[in-house]
Structure formats: structure tokens, C-alpha cells
Design an enzyme around this catalytic site. Structure first.
Site, PDB file in Angstrom:
ATOM      1  N   GLU A   1       0.817  -1.218   0.000  1.00  0.00           N
ATOM      2  CA  GLU A   1       0.000   0.000   0.000  1.00  0.00           C
ATOM      3  C   GLU A   1       0.849   1.265   0.000  1.00  0.00           C
ATOM      4  OE1 GLU A   1      -3.330   0.148   2.733  1.00  0.00           O
ATOM      5  OE2 GLU A   1      -3.265  -2.023   2.952  1.00  0.00           O
TER       6      GLU A   1
ATOM      7  N   ASP B   1      -1.703  -4.328   3.756  1.00  0.00           N
ATOM      8  CA  ASP B   1      -1.688  -4.369   5.226  1.00  0.00           C
ATOM      9  C   ASP B   1      -2.457  -5.580   5.771  1.00  0.00           C
ATOM     10  OD1 ASP B   1      -0.184  -2.123   5.258  1.00  0.00           O
ATOM     11  OD2 ASP B   1      -1.751  -0.764   5.965  1.00  0.00           O
TER      12      ASP B   1
ATOM     13  N   ASP C   1      -4.894  -6.465   7.645  1.00  0.00           N
ATOM     14  CA  ASP C   1      -6.184  -6.240   8.302  1.00  0.00           C
ATOM     15  C   ASP C   1      -7.282  -6.336   7.251  1.00  0.00           C
ATOM     16  OD1 ASP C   1      -5.952  -3.890   6.855  1.00  0.00           O
ATOM     17  OD2 ASP C   1      -5.574  -2.624   8.586  1.00  0.00           O
TER      18      ASP C   1
ATOM     19  N   GLU D   1      -9.082  -4.074   5.794  1.00  0.00           N
ATOM     20  CA  GLU D   1      -8.963  -3.108   4.706  1.00  0.00           C
ATOM     21  C   GLU D   1      -7.917  -3.588   3.702  1.00  0.00           C
ATOM     22  OE1 GLU D   1     -11.002  -0.468   4.385  1.00  0.00           O
ATOM     23  OE2 GLU D   1     -11.990  -1.117   6.231  1.00  0.00           O
TER      24      GLU D   1
ATOM     25  N   TYR E   1       2.739  -4.044  13.532  1.00  0.00           N
ATOM     26  CA  TYR E   1       1.545  -3.432  12.944  1.00  0.00           C
ATOM     27  C   TYR E   1       0.703  -2.760  14.027  1.00  0.00           C
ATOM     28  CZ  TYR E   1      -2.317  -2.813   9.702  1.00  0.00           C
ATOM     29  OH  TYR E   1      -3.285  -2.278   8.902  1.00  0.00           O
TER      30      TYR E   1
END
Length: 392
Positions: free
Chosen positions: A9, A82, A84, A86, A313
């Protein structure tokens, strides 16, 4: 010959990962989400199991074009967005846009050489449960905001003449507004109360200066703040003594010259455990309390530290630490303070939050060796905080 393509990202993270992998891979940053619900229509079919239509976001056309071009030439595509929901949704949207079938998903919970190598060894498919969780959140956002905002504006504009601009409702903001209104209603009915107590500053030749509180008079305990109802301000406990200002001043005059006697001294052993390691919310709370950072600023600094490989993270609700972290923390204790202060076993924490997902470990300094760096920059202050609560 083209290199395998890794898609992340953040451009900063892309540079770090490319360096750690010795330039054997091409690392490309998609800069966040590439697809979303269209801005000017509902795009959710509520009669068809809430099927949603996602389109390429405005301004992301060139990035999507670059992803398609690079992935078509690459022998392999690795999605390292990432770790998670999202990030998982971004990975799923990238899969929809590329034609290369040799595609896999990896997760980096820390941007260190060890963390990246470990992540690259654990290839898997995109987790559709996480993707659907993100889709659900986004659909609820759209339904609440899109459907209720117009209704809210039209209704209030008719009933409240001071409403001139547009108003909006939201999945989070409307619930937060309800909490604020409830607290304001409690504040409105609150009745303040005044109570007095006495504190003495004492010293003699044998004892250093110390403070003493007046606890009771003639066997009757003095009222303290906890004896009042927090909603009404009224005294809620019977059998306690509430003294006035005049009575307090009279007691000061009466007790001024003593005699004062220390009748007994009790010493009690006390043990305490260190605080649990940071979750996202506790990091934000402590950063606000200790270094006066807003939640937004804290997360921005933490994001930079994660991408640079300094902390793990930063979006997590877990207070668990990995074996690597436990080993690193114990090495630091032994090195700085010696075996005397190293506990036989590390303290293990268990979350008290019922719906905690605990998909990642707690926020901590990244790697197996915790570097101690003191400084005044904003990133270092957040980094120091993350290390402060990695204690055993």
C-alpha cells in the site's frame, strides 16, 4: 527477465521491502484502496443480499493501469497489503483487476528483514471472510449515510429554522452523537454538592515530613467524593458525616496545637504487574495523556514507524506478544538490569474484551533486538511509548 511483483500500500514500505529482499522483486505501491462504491449512487442492491458494485476510484485509474501492465509481465504476483480487513479488501480488488493467475497473498506484521522473510514463506489465498467483513462495514456506511443523511436534513430543516446547511448521518458518528447527547442530559440534571475534609502536614525529629487525612470524628467517617451520586450530586450513603465550611474551620482551630500521636505504623508488602502491552486504543490513550498527541497524529506517527520497520503493525486489539517479542524483552531486561530483575516466567496477558479478534500481536518494537533510542522527534516519542509497555 521480469522480476516477481509485490504489491503493497505504501511507497515508503515498498522501498524498505525492496531493500530487504535484495532487489530480487519489484515492489509497487497501490497507495491504499483502488476501488470503492461510486460516489453518486447507492450501488447496493438491498433486495439481492445487499450485493454491492465497486468501481475504480477517481484518481486511481493510472495506478490500476500500472498494476495490470506490471502483473501481466511478472512471473508471479504477491499481494502484501496491510494485514487487516482493509488490506484484505484491497488485495481482493487487485485480484479482480489482474489477469496473472500465479497470485498469492502474504502478510507482514513487522517491516524487518526477519518479518519479511517469515511473511514471504507463508503464502496463502486472499481471506474472503475478512474481505466480506470489510464489504459489510462499507455497505452499512453507505446505507446509513446515503439513506439517512437526506432524510435527516429534510426533517430538521422543516422543524428547526436555524438548520441551513446539509447534515449527515453515519455508522459511527450517529452512535457517537447519541453518547454525547446522553452525557449532556446527565450533565443537565447533575446537582453539585460541596464537602470538606482536613489534611495536615506533619513532621518531627524522628520522621520526615508526611501528610495525614482526617478520616473520622467520634467514630463517624467523613464523607468523600465516592459517597455522592455522580448523576445527581446528592449524598447516597447513610452513616457518613458531611461537615460544612464553618465546621471544618472550627476543627482546624481546635486541632491546631495537637497533641499529635503516631499510634502505630503498618508495613504491607505490595506487588504489581506491569501494564499490558499496547493495543491501538491504549496506544492512542497513552500518547494523548503523556505527550499530548491526538489520536489521528498518533496513528500517523505509528504508521510511519511500522513502514520504516521500527514497530509491529499498529492496528490491533491483541495484548499477546510473540515468542520472539518475549525473548527480545527478556534480553533487554537482563542486559540493562541483570538477572536479579528478570522474572522466572514472562507475564502472560489475556484480553478482557469479549469480541477481541486478536489477529495480530500487541504493538511493540519490531525485530528480535529492541533498540533503545531517546529523542525528541515525534516518531521517537511514539516508539519509546511502544517499548515502554513491552515489559514482562
Amino acid at each position: 527477465m521480469s522480476k516477481p511483483l509485490i504489491i503493497v500500500e505504501s511507497p515508503a514500505k515498498a522501498r524498505t521491502i525492496e531493500k530487504y529482499l535484495s532487489n530480487e522483486y519489484e515492489v509497487f505501491a497501490c497507495v491504499g484502496h483502488i476501488k470503492d462504491l461510486p460516489r453518486k449512487e447507492l450501488a447496493v442492491d438491498v433486495d439481492n443480499e445487499f450485493a454491492a458494485t465497486f468501481v475504480v476510484m477517481e484518481g486511481k485509474e493510472d495506478i490500476v493501469k500500472a498494476i495490470k501492465k506490471k502483473s501481466a509481465k511478472a512471473p508471479e504476483v504477491i499481494l502484501a497489503t496491510d494485514p487487516d480487513r482493509e488490506g484484505e479488501a484491497i488485495a481482493a480488488h487487485i485480484v479482480e483487476e489482474v489477469t496473472n493467475k500465479n497470485i498469492s497473498r502474504v502478510q507482514f506484521t513487522e517491516i524487518t528483514k526477519e518479518g519479511i522473510i517469515e511473511g514471504m514463506q507463508q503464502r496463502h489465498e486472499v481471506d474472503m471472510d475478512l474481505v466480506n467483513a470489510q464489504y459489510t462495514r462499507r455497505v452499512i456506511d453507505r446505507l446509513v449515510g446515503y439513506k439517512l443523511s437526506g432524510l435527516l436534513w429534510r426533517t430538521l430543516k422543516k422543524t428547526m429554522s436555524f438548520v441551513k446547511g446539509s447534515l449527515s448521518a453515519g455508522r459511527v458518528q450517529s452512535a457517537a452523537l447519541k453518547m454525547i447527547v446522553d452525557r449532556e442530559r446527565l450533565r443537565a440534571i447533575f446537582k453539585s454538592a460541596t464537602y470538606f475534609d482536613l489534611k495536615a502536614e506533619l513532621e518531627n525529629d524522628a520522621l520526615e515530613g508526611f501528610n495525614a487525612d482526617l478520616i473520622s470524628i467520634d467514630g463517624k467517617r467523613l464523607a468523600t467524593g465516592k459517597d455522592f451520586d455522580s448523576n445527581t450530586g446528592e449524598l447516597k450513603k447513610e452513616g457518613v458525616l458531611l461537615i460544612s465550611s464553618a465546621q471544618a474551620n472550627a476543627l482546624v482551630q481546635e486541632l491546631q496545637n495537637g497533641p499529635w500521636v503516631v499510634s502505630s505504623i503498618e508495613e504491607k508488602p505490595q506487588t504489581s504487574n506491569p501494564y499490558a502491552p499496547f493495543t491501538t486504543s491504549t496506544l492512542q490513550q497513552e500518547a494523548s495523556r503523556k505527550i499530548r498527541f491526538s489520536a489521528k497524529k498518533t496513528m500517523r506517527m505509528a504508521q510511519r514507524l511500522y513502514e520504516a520497520g521500527f514497530i509491529t503493525y499498529m492496528r490491533t486489539d491483541s495484548i499477546q506478544l510473540s515468542q520472539e517479542a518475549l525473548k527480545g524483552a527478556r534480553n533487554v531486561i537482563k542486559k540493562l538490569y541483570g538477572d536479579k530483575y528478570l522474572p522466572e516466567k514472562p507475564v502472560m496477558y489475556k484480553s478482557k474484551v469479549k469480541n477481541a479478534q486478536e489477529a495480530h500481536e500487541a504493538i511493540r518494537p519490531a525485530g528480535v533486538e529492541f533498540a533503545h533510542e531517546v529523542g525528541a522527534t515525534e516518531e521517537i516519542r511514539i516508539r519509546d511509548l511502544s517499548g515502554l509497555l513491552t515489559r514482562l
